[in-house]
Design a protein around this motif. Structure first.
Motif, PDB file in Angstrom:
ATOM      1  N   LEU A 176       0.821  -1.204   0.000  1.00 17.05           N
ATOM      2  CA  LEU A 176       0.000   0.000   0.000  1.00 17.05           C
ATOM      3  C   LEU A 176       0.859   1.259   0.000  1.00 17.05           C
ATOM      4  N   LYS A 177       2.004   1.209   0.656  1.00 15.40           N
ATOM      5  CA  LYS A 177       2.918   2.352   0.592  1.00 15.40           C
ATOM      6  C   LYS A 177       3.421   2.547  -0.839  1.00 15.40           C
ATOM      7  N   TRP A 178       3.670   1.446  -1.530  1.00 16.65           N
ATOM      8  CA  TRP A 178       4.077   1.544  -2.941  1.00 16.65           C
ATOM      9  C   TRP A 178       2.958   2.164  -3.776  1.00 16.65           C
ATOM     10  N   VAL A 179       1.718   1.778  -3.512  1.00 16.33           N
ATOM     11  CA  VAL A 179       0.575   2.361  -4.217  1.00 16.33           C
ATOM     12  C   VAL A 179       0.514   3.863  -3.975  1.00 16.33           C
ATOM     13  N   ILE A 180       0.685   4.270  -2.725  1.00 18.88           N
ATOM     14  CA  ILE A 180       0.626   5.686  -2.380  1.00 18.88           C
ATOM     15  C   ILE A 180       1.710   6.477  -3.114  1.00 18.88           C
ATOM     16  N   VAL A 181       2.922   5.965  -3.125  1.00 19.67           N
ATOM     17  CA  VAL A 181       4.046   6.665  -3.753  1.00 19.67           C
ATOM     18  C   VAL A 181       3.827   6.817  -5.251  1.00 19.67           C
ATOM     19  N   ASN A 182       3.160   5.848  -5.866  1.00 17.76           N
ATOM     20  CA  ASN A 182       2.991   5.862  -7.313  1.00 17.76           C
ATOM     21  C   ASN A 182       1.701   6.522  -7.785  1.00 17.76           C
ATOM     22  N   LYS A 183       0.955   7.141  -6.873  1.00 20.25           N
ATOM     23  CA  LYS A 183      -0.206   7.930  -7.282  1.00 20.25           C
ATOM     24  C   LYS A 183       0.252   9.273  -7.850  1.00 20.25           C
ATOM     25  N   GLU A 184      -0.681   9.950  -8.520  1.00 18.63           N
ATOM     26  CA  GLU A 184      -0.438  11.319  -8.959  1.00 18.63           C
ATOM     27  C   GLU A 184      -1.091  12.247  -7.946  1.00 18.63           C
ATOM     28  N   PHE A 185      -0.300  13.022  -7.266  1.00 20.31           N
ATOM     29  CA  PHE A 185      -0.814  13.909  -6.230  1.00 20.31           C
ATOM     30  C   PHE A 185      -0.897  15.329  -6.789  1.00 20.31           C
ATOM     31  N   LEU A 186      -2.017  15.614  -7.458  1.00 23.93           N
ATOM     32  CA  LEU A 186      -2.166  16.898  -8.122  1.00 23.93           C
ATOM     33  C   LEU A 186      -2.207  18.045  -7.121  1.00 23.93           C
ATOM     34  N   ASP A 194      -4.336   5.597   0.979  1.00 23.44           N
ATOM     35  CA  ASP A 194      -4.320   4.539  -0.021  1.00 23.44           C
ATOM     36  C   ASP A 194      -5.730   4.232  -0.508  1.00 23.44           C
ATOM     37  N   VAL A 195      -6.714   4.308   0.384  1.00 20.57           N
ATOM     38  CA  VAL A 195      -8.134   4.236   0.032  1.00 20.57           C
ATOM     39  C   VAL A 195      -8.860   5.315   0.847  1.00 20.57           C
ATOM     40  N   HIS A 196     -10.117   5.562   0.514  1.00 22.19           N
ATOM     41  CA  HIS A 196     -10.863   6.671   1.142  1.00 22.19           C
ATOM     42  C   HIS A 196     -10.065   7.961   1.013  1.00 22.19           C
ATOM     43  N   SER A 197      -9.574   8.184  -0.195  1.00 22.67           N
ATOM     44  CA  SER A 197      -8.638   9.283  -0.423  1.00 22.67           C
ATOM     45  C   SER A 197      -9.309  10.651  -0.441  1.00 22.67           C
ATOM     46  N   LYS A 198     -10.598  10.701  -0.800  1.00 25.46           N
ATOM     47  CA  LYS A 198     -11.263  11.999  -0.907  1.00 25.46           C
ATOM     48  C   LYS A 198     -12.114  12.287   0.324  1.00 25.46           C
ATOM     49  N   THR A 199     -11.826  13.372   0.995  1.00 22.65           N
ATOM     50  CA  THR A 199     -12.660  13.824   2.099  1.00 22.65           C
ATOM     51  C   THR A 199     -13.880  14.533   1.531  1.00 22.65           C
ATOM     52  N   VAL A 200     -15.061  13.977   1.766  1.00 25.13           N
ATOM     53  CA  VAL A 200     -16.286  14.629   1.329  1.00 25.13           C
ATOM     54  C   VAL A 200     -16.626  15.774   2.273  1.00 25.13           C
ATOM     55  N   ALA A 201     -16.586  15.518   3.582  1.00 21.68           N
ATOM     56  CA  ALA A 201     -16.871  16.554   4.565  1.00 21.68           C
ATOM     57  C   ALA A 201     -16.343  16.132   5.920  1.00 21.68           C
ATOM     58  N   ILE A 232       0.537   2.990   7.618  1.00 19.65           N
ATOM     59  CA  ILE A 232       0.158   3.877   6.522  1.00 19.65           C
ATOM     60  C   ILE A 232      -0.037   5.304   7.017  1.00 19.65           C
ATOM     61  N   SER A 233      -0.647   5.465   8.195  1.00 16.28           N
ATOM     62  CA  SER A 233      -0.838   6.803   8.746  1.00 16.28           C
ATOM     63  C   SER A 233       0.504   7.475   9.022  1.00 16.28           C
TER      64      SER A 233
END
Length: 345
Positions: free
Chosen positions: A29-39, A46-53, A320-321
């Protein structure tokens, strides 16, 4: 897990190699995080990446609960200040209109007592985690690891996995939905937890039966807009429910893909979650939601997580945190509710 094996109520059945698998999952999961595009320049989850509120709430424990339910934060009739984080579960943030599993996480404050995680045993917070589906994505941690590897290894790998794992694929298809307003959605723990000596699942059920419609031309953050609009004019209430395990085979602890029958064991109310009127969409709230750490093991022993999936969460969530906060140069710390918690925006 063969169904013919003898099982007892409220009991776990750990398997060999679980710690090694949890470590392998955390590293992947750390590898997944590193290889994301962080605009945005922020390292997201790694999951639940978007805070809705991110919302303020109050958990009000019911008076007169039966003795078997009076444990942990439900031991006595009182209230707790709470931070609530709503999220979309996809690995990278995307428009709210996309079908998805949604998350609802509670962080209670002013909770006395030593907690399970050694590094946070003196913290005065207690976490509860919920999904918009009543079962987890996979049966156990091994299946979850295989799934995560498959979907992050290219289209063909993901397609082959979906074809060869029909139970998981069907569950994912059923669980990913579009919603008009997350304040109108029932949420579930999906995995079991202790309640004293019992094994239970949790649910948060909105008290209102209102059902809104998705806007005809929804913006990328229309779920946040809907929450912000509703809480600007009225309070919102959820019932906090628990479902006690009654049959160790039909309501297994170690298989997170099996829903627990409500006919066999109806949900019982133990508390009310009250959202006061508030301004939900502010830079401060959105920043807090990005850096708030939620771990079901950040808990009193009376609410200890149970089952294979939850046992893996203990070390995976911590690692992960830590990793994410270090990359974002943000100090991990538990929030504290001051006397003006409900007065200040």
């Amino acid at each position: 897990m063969p169904g013919s094996e003898k099982r007892e109520l409220y009991q776990e059945y750990p398997q060999t190699g679980e710690d090694e698998l949890a470590h392998k999952l955390a590293e992947y999961l750390k590898w997944v995080i590193v290889n994301k595009e962080f605009l945005s320049g922020t390292t997201t989850r790694d999951v639940h990446s978007k805070t809705v509120a991110t919302l303020k709430a109050e958990l009000i424990v019911e008076p007169g609960l039966p003795p078997e339910l009076r444990h942990g934060v439900f031991r006595e009739p009182r209230s707790y200040p709470v931070w609530v984080r709503y999220s979309n579960s996809f690995q990278t943030p995307r428009p709210d209109v996309k079908p998805d599993i949604r998350g609802m996480a509670l962080k209670l404050m002013d909770v006395p007592g030593e907690k399970l995680l050694e590094s946070q045993k003196d913290a005065t917070t207690q976490d509860f985690a919920f999904l918009s589906t009543d079962v987890f994505l996979t049966r156990n941690t091994q299946e979850f690891y295989d799934f995560i590897v498959a979907v992050n290894s290219g289209f063909r790998s993901g397609l082959w996995y979906s074809l060869t794992h029909p139970r998981i694929s069907l569950n994912l298809l059923k669980s990913q939905k579009r919603y008009a307003n997350l304040l109108e959605v029932q949420f579930f723990s999906a995995t079991p937890y202790r309640l004293g000596e019992l094994a239970v699942k949790h649910s948060l059920k909105p008290r209102s039966g209102r059902r809104s419609q998705i806007p005809s031309n929804p913006g990328s953050n229309y779920l946040r807009d809907a929450i912000d609009e509703q809480l600007s004019r009225e309070e919102v209430y959820f019932d906090f429910l628990v479902q006690v395990q009654k049959d160790p085979h039909r309501q297994p602890i170690e298989d997170a893909l099996v829903p627990w029958s409500e006919e066999l064991s109806p949900f019982q109310k133990v508390a009310t979650l009250r959202f006061p009127k508030q301004k939900a969409d502010t830079p401060e709230r959105n920043h807090l939601g990005e850096h708030l750490s939620i771990n079901p093991w950040h808990s009193l022993p009376e609410h200890r997580p149970l089952g294979d999936v939850n046992r893996a969460r203990k070390s995976v969530y911590v690692e992960i945190s830590r990793f994410r906060h270090e990359r974002n140069s943000v100090v991990r710390e538990e929030p504290v509710a001051g006397p003006d918690f409900f007065d200040a925006q």
